[in-house]
Design a protein around this motif. Structure first.
Motif, PDB file in Angstrom:
ATOM      1  N   ARG A 249       1.052   4.217  -2.933  1.00 36.00           N
ATOM      2  CA  ARG A 249       0.967   5.661  -2.663  1.00 36.00           C
ATOM      3  C   ARG A 249       2.170   6.385  -3.250  1.00 36.00           C
ATOM      4  O   ARG A 249       2.039   7.443  -3.859  1.00 36.00           O
ATOM      5  CB  ARG A 249       0.872   5.934  -1.158  1.00 36.00           C
ATOM      6  CG  ARG A 249      -0.518   5.798  -0.597  1.00 36.00           C
ATOM      7  CD  ARG A 249      -0.634   6.337   0.824  1.00 36.00           C
ATOM      8  NE  ARG A 249       0.101   5.553   1.799  1.00 36.00           N
ATOM      9  CZ  ARG A 249      -0.331   4.416   2.337  1.00 36.00           C
ATOM     10  NH1 ARG A 249      -1.499   3.921   1.985  1.00 36.00           N
ATOM     11  NH2 ARG A 249       0.407   3.773   3.216  1.00 36.00           N
ATOM     12  N   TRP A 250       3.344   5.820  -3.056  1.00 37.42           N
ATOM     13  CA  TRP A 250       4.581   6.422  -3.565  1.00 37.42           C
ATOM     14  C   TRP A 250       4.540   6.538  -5.083  1.00 37.42           C
ATOM     15  O   TRP A 250       4.984   7.534  -5.644  1.00 37.42           O
ATOM     16  CB  TRP A 250       5.763   5.567  -3.106  1.00 37.42           C
ATOM     17  CG  TRP A 250       7.091   5.946  -3.665  1.00 37.42           C
ATOM     18  CD1 TRP A 250       7.762   7.108  -3.464  1.00 37.42           C
ATOM     19  CD2 TRP A 250       7.913   5.140  -4.505  1.00 37.42           C
ATOM     20  NE1 TRP A 250       8.962   7.072  -4.123  1.00 37.42           N
ATOM     21  CE2 TRP A 250       9.075   5.869  -4.772  1.00 37.42           C
ATOM     22  CE3 TRP A 250       7.773   3.857  -5.041  1.00 37.42           C
ATOM     23  CZ2 TRP A 250      10.105   5.375  -5.550  1.00 37.42           C
ATOM     24  CZ3 TRP A 250       8.806   3.369  -5.814  1.00 37.42           C
ATOM     25  CH2 TRP A 250       9.954   4.121  -6.065  1.00 37.42           C
TER      26      TRP A 250
ATOM     27  N   ASN B  99       0.825  -1.213   0.000  1.00 38.23           N
ATOM     28  CA  ASN B  99       0.000   0.000   0.000  1.00 38.23           C
ATOM     29  C   ASN B  99       0.854   1.257   0.000  1.00 38.23           C
ATOM     30  O   ASN B  99       0.543   2.232  -0.691  1.00 38.23           O
ATOM     31  CB  ASN B  99      -0.954  -0.007   1.191  1.00 38.23           C
ATOM     32  CG  ASN B  99      -2.055  -1.035   1.033  1.00 38.23           C
ATOM     33  OD1 ASN B  99      -2.455  -1.353  -0.078  1.00 38.23           O
ATOM     34  ND2 ASN B  99      -2.519  -1.569   2.146  1.00 38.23           N
ATOM     35  N   GLU B 100       1.937   1.248   0.760  1.00 42.94           N
ATOM     36  CA  GLU B 100       2.833   2.410   0.790  1.00 42.94           C
ATOM     37  C   GLU B 100       3.500   2.609  -0.569  1.00 42.94           C
ATOM     38  O   GLU B 100       3.648   3.733  -1.050  1.00 42.94           O
ATOM     39  CB  GLU B 100       3.881   2.236   1.886  1.00 42.94           C
ATOM     40  CG  GLU B 100       4.813   3.414   2.033  1.00 42.94           C
ATOM     41  CD  GLU B 100       4.113   4.721   2.390  1.00 42.94           C
ATOM     42  OE1 GLU B 100       4.605   5.784   1.958  1.00 42.94           O
ATOM     43  OE2 GLU B 100       3.081   4.678   3.095  1.00 42.94           O
TER      44      GLU B 100
ATOM     45  N   GLY C 149       1.865   6.832  -6.782  1.00 41.89           N
ATOM     46  CA  GLY C 149       0.695   7.610  -7.180  1.00 41.89           C
ATOM     47  C   GLY C 149      -0.366   6.756  -7.843  1.00 41.89           C
ATOM     48  O   GLY C 149      -1.080   7.226  -8.738  1.00 41.89           O
TER      49      GLY C 149
ATOM     50  N   GLN D 228      -3.471   3.446  -7.487  1.00 46.48           N
ATOM     51  CA  GLN D 228      -4.427   2.746  -6.639  1.00 46.48           C
ATOM     52  C   GLN D 228      -4.730   1.417  -7.305  1.00 46.48           C
ATOM     53  O   GLN D 228      -4.840   1.340  -8.534  1.00 46.48           O
ATOM     54  CB  GLN D 228      -5.719   3.539  -6.487  1.00 46.48           C
ATOM     55  CG  GLN D 228      -5.554   4.809  -5.706  1.00 46.48           C
ATOM     56  CD  GLN D 228      -6.886   5.523  -5.545  1.00 46.48           C
ATOM     57  OE1 GLN D 228      -7.898   5.119  -6.074  1.00 46.48           O
ATOM     58  NE2 GLN D 228      -6.866   6.607  -4.797  1.00 46.48           N
TER      59      GLN D 228
END
Length: 152
Positions: free
Chosen positions: A50-51, A46-47, A53, A55
């Motif tokens: 996010r990094w 998940n991190e 950009g 989903q």
């Protein structure tokens, strides 16, 4: 791979306390759990999303997970994302072994930092074109779509 489920299949004696995932201590340790569905490793995925950009709902089966992860970007990002996937699995395995055999501690932020650092060092071997030549900017956010960088 010497996960507990594989050792049990080979009739290697494992105590009940050793049969649980070394990371979360909640489930029987198997490869899909360690790398993908364990709450500890899922936090890393998940991190990284996010990094990057991105989903995505990632699957708990390694083949489906790998395919989904490498296809979250556009076609030119596929090689880079495959490198991210391989590096992440390798780092999770190393981290799991550190916890299991050396009584090490699992720290998600350190694991994600190691993955990013290793990717940067692997960029030559994998012929990856990182979106920027500035390590600090890249480490903060990969921003694949915004970079316009071409990857082979």
């Amino acid at each position: 791979m010497a996960t507990v489920d594989n050792l049990l299949k080979r009739n290697v004696p494992i105590s009940n306390s050793e049969s649980r995932c070394a990371l979360c201590q909640m489930q029987l340790e198997d490869a899909n759990h360690i790398f993908l569905s364990c709450i500890m490793s899922a936090g890393i995925w998940n991190e990284l999303l996010r990094w990057l950009g991105k989903q995505s709902a990632l699957h708990s089966n390694a083949i489906v997970h790998s395919s989904a992860f490498t296809n979250i970007g556009n076609k030119k990002d596929g090689q880079f994302l495959a490198g991210v996937w391989m590096c992440t699995v390798w780092c999770i395995w190393k981290g799991r072994n550190e916890v299991r055999f050396n009584h090490g501690k699992w720290a998600q932020d350190k694991m994600v930092a190691e993955i990013k650092s290793r990717l940067w060092s692997w960029k030559q071997a994998y012929n990856l074109r990182i979106p920027t030549e500035d390590f600090r900017a890249w480490f903060a956010a990969a921003n694949l779509e915004e970079s316009g960088a071409e990857r082979n």
